[in-house]
Design an enzyme around this catalytic site. Structure first.
Site, PDB file in Angstrom:
ATOM      1  N   GLY A  16       0.798  -1.233   0.000  1.00 24.24           N
ATOM      2  CA  GLY A  16       0.000   0.000   0.000  1.00 24.24           C
ATOM      3  C   GLY A  16       0.825   1.275   0.000  1.00 24.24           C
ATOM      4  N   ASP A  36       6.510  -3.963   9.381  1.00 24.26           N
ATOM      5  CA  ASP A  36       5.082  -4.282   9.229  1.00 24.26           C
ATOM      6  C   ASP A  36       4.769  -5.463  10.139  1.00 24.26           C
ATOM      7  OD1 ASP A  36       2.961  -3.532   6.663  1.00 24.26           O
ATOM      8  OD2 ASP A  36       2.426  -5.224   7.954  1.00 24.26           O
ATOM      9  N   VAL A  65       3.053  -2.030  15.681  1.00 27.31           N
ATOM     10  CA  VAL A  65       3.206  -0.684  16.258  1.00 27.31           C
ATOM     11  C   VAL A  65       2.500  -0.520  17.607  1.00 27.31           C
ATOM     12  CG1 VAL A  65       3.565   0.477  14.033  1.00 27.31           C
ATOM     13  CG2 VAL A  65       1.243   0.340  14.989  1.00 27.31           C
ATOM     14  N   TYR A 153     -12.443   5.831  12.754  1.00 25.46           N
ATOM     15  CA  TYR A 153     -11.292   6.106  11.865  1.00 25.46           C
ATOM     16  C   TYR A 153     -11.061   7.614  11.795  1.00 25.46           C
ATOM     17  CZ  TYR A 153      -8.410   5.992   7.611  1.00 25.46           C
ATOM     18  OH  TYR A 153      -7.383   6.141   6.699  1.00 25.46           O
ATOM     19  N   CYS A 154     -12.153   8.355  11.608  1.00 23.38           N
ATOM     20  CA  CYS A 154     -12.084   9.815  11.504  1.00 23.38           C
ATOM     21  C   CYS A 154     -11.503  10.420  12.790  1.00 23.38           C
ATOM     22  CB  CYS A 154     -13.496  10.327  11.251  1.00 23.38           C
ATOM     23  SG  CYS A 154     -13.591  12.066  10.899  1.00 23.38           S
TER      24      CYS A 154
END
Ligand SMILES: NC(=O)c1ccc[n+]([C@@H]2O[C@H](COP(=O)([O-])OP(=O)(O)OC[C@H]3O[C@@H](n4cnc5c(N)ncnc54)[C@H](O)[C@@H]3O)[C@@H](O)[C@H]2O)c1
Length: 253
Positions: A16, A36, A65, A153-154
């Site tokens: 991506g 990753d 992460v 998400y926002c």
């Protein structure tokens, strides 16, 4: 900033947008450690990068992460292997709104980004022996505008913009040669968008129908904006908005 000879770390870069950011850094002569949580995809991308850019210039490390230990190990490896860090990109991110998933979305998108920013600041700060550098945090146009299909998400992307703009104004960063910028793409053609009907709320096809109407960018196009934020030393606290909107392409600060 001249990218050639610099050392970079990009999270969530097996595929991506992160993969496109790592590739553009390598194309411009940087040494890149990309990480990753998906090690299979990471190894596949590593083989591709080694062929294109040479084995000595690129390293892949499996890293989640959300794990402080994983992230500390990645920062140790970038120092051991390449001898420092000049460019950090906190890119790892997911969509996921369900009652089971939303906390994971916050953990990765917000806490992962804060963790990566603090570890990068510790390495880069000039008052502790670092040589300064640039941190690019990947937010989204959903960090600027409301997103009816992805409220969580926002919220995570607004958090990235608020956190990064705040540190960019703090003399602890600017006084230590550290710039912090934000990349805010609209829709780009990646696995995250391919899976959007499963990670959003509301009508199951609403998000896809919206994307079909307004258009989608290639990861390579978004990587051009990422490179601007790295290279342009006048930019600190910059928010780059990129996207397609009903056929019109925008790329504006
Ligand atoms: N694609 C878009 O339209 C778009 C738009 C705006 C912002 N973004 C942001 O760009 C970033 C990259 O997304 P993408 O579109 O390339 O999606 P993607 O799904 O193709 O890539 C995301 C990568 O992050 C990795 N990842 C997931 N959880 C992780 C974890 N806990 N630790 C480490 N890595 C992890 C995945 O394995 C994957 O390789 C995300 O922050 C996303 O929110 C994407």
């Amino acid at each position: 900033m001249k990218v050639s000879g610099k050392i970079a770390l990009v999270t969530g870069a097996a595929q991506g947008l992160g993969k496109a950011f790592a590739a553009t850094l390598l194309e411009n002569g940087a040494k890149v450690l990309f990480s990753d949580v998906n090690s299979e995809k990471g190894q596949e991308t590593l083989k591709e990068f080694e062929k294109r850019f040479g084995q000595d210039n690129v390293v892949f490390v499996k890293c989640d992460v959300t794990s402080q230990a994983d992230m500390e190990a990645v920062f140790q490896q970038v120092r051991d292997r390449f001898g420092g860090l000049d460019i950090m990109c906190n890119n790892a991110g997911i969509g996921g709104e369900s009652r089971e998933m939303w906390e994971k979305t916050v953990d990765i998108n917000v806490k992962g980004m804060i963790r990566g920013t603090y570890l990068a600041m510790d390495v880069m700060r000039q008052d502790k022996g670092g040589r300064g550098g640039v941190i690019v945090n990947v937010a989204s146009m959903a960090g600027i505008n409301p997103n009816p299909f992805g409220p969580v998400y926002c919220a995570t992307k607004f958090a990235i913009v608020g956190f990064s703009r705040s540190w960019a104004l703090n003399p602890e960063c600017s006084g230590n040669g550290i710039r912090i910028n934000m990349l805010c793409p609209a829709f780009a053609d990646t696995a995250l968008v391919a899976d959007i009907d499963n990670t959003t709320v509301g009508s199951p096809t609403a998000a896809k129908e919206f994307i079909d109407k307004i258009g989608i960018m290639t990861p390579e196009y978004v990587a051009e904006g990422f490179l601007d934020l790295v290279q342009d030393e006048t930019k600190n606290g910059a928010v780059l908005k990129m996207g397609k909107s009903f056929g019109k392409v925008y790329h504006e600060y």
